[in-house]
Design a protein around this motif. Structure first.
Motif, short mmCIF file in Angstrom:
data_model
loop_
_atom_site.label_atom_id
_atom_site.label_comp_id
_atom_site.label_asym_id
_atom_site.label_seq_id
_atom_site.Cartn_x
_atom_site.Cartn_y
_atom_site.Cartn_z
N LYS A 43 0.85 -1.18 0.00
CA LYS A 43 0.00 0.00 0.00
C LYS A 43 0.89 1.24 0.00
O LYS A 43 1.58 1.52 0.97
CB LYS A 43 -0.93 0.00 1.22
CG LYS A 43 -1.85 -1.21 1.30
CD LYS A 43 -2.74 -1.31 0.07
CE LYS A 43 -3.64 -2.55 0.14
NZ LYS A 43 -4.44 -2.72 -1.11
N TRP A 44 0.89 1.94 -1.11
CA TRP A 44 1.73 3.11 -1.24
C TRP A 44 1.03 4.35 -0.68
O TRP A 44 -0.22 4.42 -0.68
CB TRP A 44 2.08 3.34 -2.72
CG TRP A 44 2.74 2.16 -3.36
CD1 TRP A 44 2.14 1.20 -4.11
CD2 TRP A 44 4.12 1.80 -3.29
NE1 TRP A 44 3.05 0.27 -4.53
CE2 TRP A 44 4.29 0.61 -4.04
CE3 TRP A 44 5.24 2.37 -2.67
CZ2 TRP A 44 5.51 -0.01 -4.18
CZ3 TRP A 44 6.46 1.75 -2.82
CH2 TRP A 44 6.60 0.58 -3.56
N PRO A 45 1.75 5.35 -0.22
CA PRO A 45 1.15 6.58 0.31
C PRO A 45 0.33 7.31 -0.74
O PRO A 45 0.62 7.23 -1.94
CB PRO A 45 2.37 7.43 0.73
CG PRO A 45 3.49 6.46 0.89
CD PRO A 45 3.23 5.36 -0.10
N ASP A 46 -0.70 8.00 -0.29
CA ASP A 46 -1.54 8.85 -1.15
C ASP A 46 -2.22 8.08 -2.27
O ASP A 46 -2.52 8.64 -3.33
CB ASP A 46 -0.70 9.99 -1.75
CG ASP A 46 0.00 10.83 -0.68
OD1 ASP A 46 -0.65 11.11 0.35
OD2 ASP A 46 1.18 11.18 -0.87
N GLY A 47 -2.43 6.79 -2.06
CA GLY A 47 -3.14 5.99 -3.05
C GLY A 47 -2.36 5.72 -4.33
O GLY A 47 -2.94 5.33 -5.34
N LYS A 48 -1.06 5.92 -4.28
CA LYS A 48 -0.25 5.72 -5.48
C LYS A 48 -0.05 4.24 -5.77
O LYS A 48 -0.25 3.38 -4.91
CB LYS A 48 1.11 6.40 -5.32
CG LYS A 48 1.05 7.92 -5.34
CD LYS A 48 2.45 8.53 -5.36
CE LYS A 48 2.38 10.04 -5.51
NZ LYS A 48 3.72 10.65 -5.63
N ASP A 52 3.64 4.65 -10.15
CA ASP A 52 3.72 6.07 -9.83
C ASP A 52 5.00 6.38 -9.05
O ASP A 52 5.68 7.38 -9.32
CB ASP A 52 2.50 6.50 -9.00
CG ASP A 52 1.19 6.22 -9.71
OD1 ASP A 52 1.13 6.38 -10.93
OD2 ASP A 52 0.23 5.83 -9.01
N ASP A 56 8.11 8.75 -10.16
CA ASP A 56 8.52 9.84 -9.28
C ASP A 56 10.03 9.83 -9.05
O ASP A 56 10.67 10.89 -9.02
CB ASP A 56 7.79 9.74 -7.94
CG ASP A 56 6.33 10.15 -8.01
OD1 ASP A 56 5.94 10.75 -9.03
OD2 ASP A 56 5.59 9.85 -7.05
#
Length: 234
Positions: A43-48, A52, A56
């Motif tokens: 589970k990546w931060p901010d729904g990424k 993504d 980045d």
């Protein structure tokens, strides 16, 4: 297992730093590996998504630009993946060139479950060229190998990929006799010559880049300064 925990795994950013710290321009060719598995378990931060975060990091270090653009030439980068949906996803975030990897004829794509026949059709090549500059097939699917370890007749895969202007970067070229088909007489340079000059590939994956570099040095014509110009090959 006695070596478990003794050696750290290099991070993506450390890998990039090796290229950027070199005294000359060194390109990178990172793979988005098993994105469907990683996105299902991380589970990546901010729904990424994994893709993504990957883009980045590339942007953080200044990787940008379409193939052969000024920006790209300063920091060359190809992105590769067996998952077409990942390449389509990142194409909306960066104009870096992507290569769609293609597995064996018996293997389906990990994310869309498409067959080899489907993803190597002329119709699919016309579709995927909107998102990729080329394909990266296993070399033994381009020129099949018989049970006696001799090459059989080549397929038309390269010609059909070139028709819609897709590059072809086969994998993986190795020096060990186990991986050199008998046609090449245990000489990796014979194999490079066959694929680059006879088959007309645009790049390739090798576990022994030094040998490819030497082959290119020895076979390239001399330039005006008396040194060799490097030919194609990745």
């Amino acid at each position: 297992m006695h070596r478990a925990g003794k050696f750290p795994i290099i991070t993506f950013e450390e890998y990039i730093s090796i290229a950027l710290d070199a005294p000359r321009v060194v390109g990178i060719y990172p793979e988005i590996k098993n994105p469907e598995h990683i996105n299902a378990h991380v589970k990546w931060p901010d729904g990424k998504k994994f893709e993504d975060v990957f883009v980045d990091i590339l942007k953080k270090y200044g990787y940008k630009g379409s193939y052969l653009s000024k920006d790209w030439m300063e920091k060359p980068c190809f992105v590769q993946s067996f998952a077409p949906t990942s390449l389509i996803h990142i194409s909306k975030q960066t104009d870096l060139p992507s290569i769609f990897l293609i597995d064996d004829v018996t293997t389906t794509t990990p994310d869309t479950n498409q067959t080899y026949a489907e993803i190597t059709s002329d119709e699919y090549f016309d579709y995927i060229r909107q998102y990729c500059v080329g394909i990266g097939p296993w070399k033994d699917t381009i020129v099949p190998v018989g049970a006696n370890n001799y090459l059989e007749l080549p397929t038309d895969l390269i010609a059909r990929a070139h028709a819609p202007d897709l590059q072809v970067h086969p994998y993986t070229y190795r020096l060990e006799n186990t991986y050199l088909h008998y046609d090449f007489h245990q000489d990796a340079y014979n194999e490079y010559d066959f694929w680059i000059n006879k088959m007309g590939i645009d790049g390739l994956f090798t576990d022994f880049p030094g040998s490819l570099h030497q082959y290119q040095e020895w076979t390239a014509p001399l330039n005006s300064k008396g040194s060799h110009k490097i030919g194609k090959g990745h």
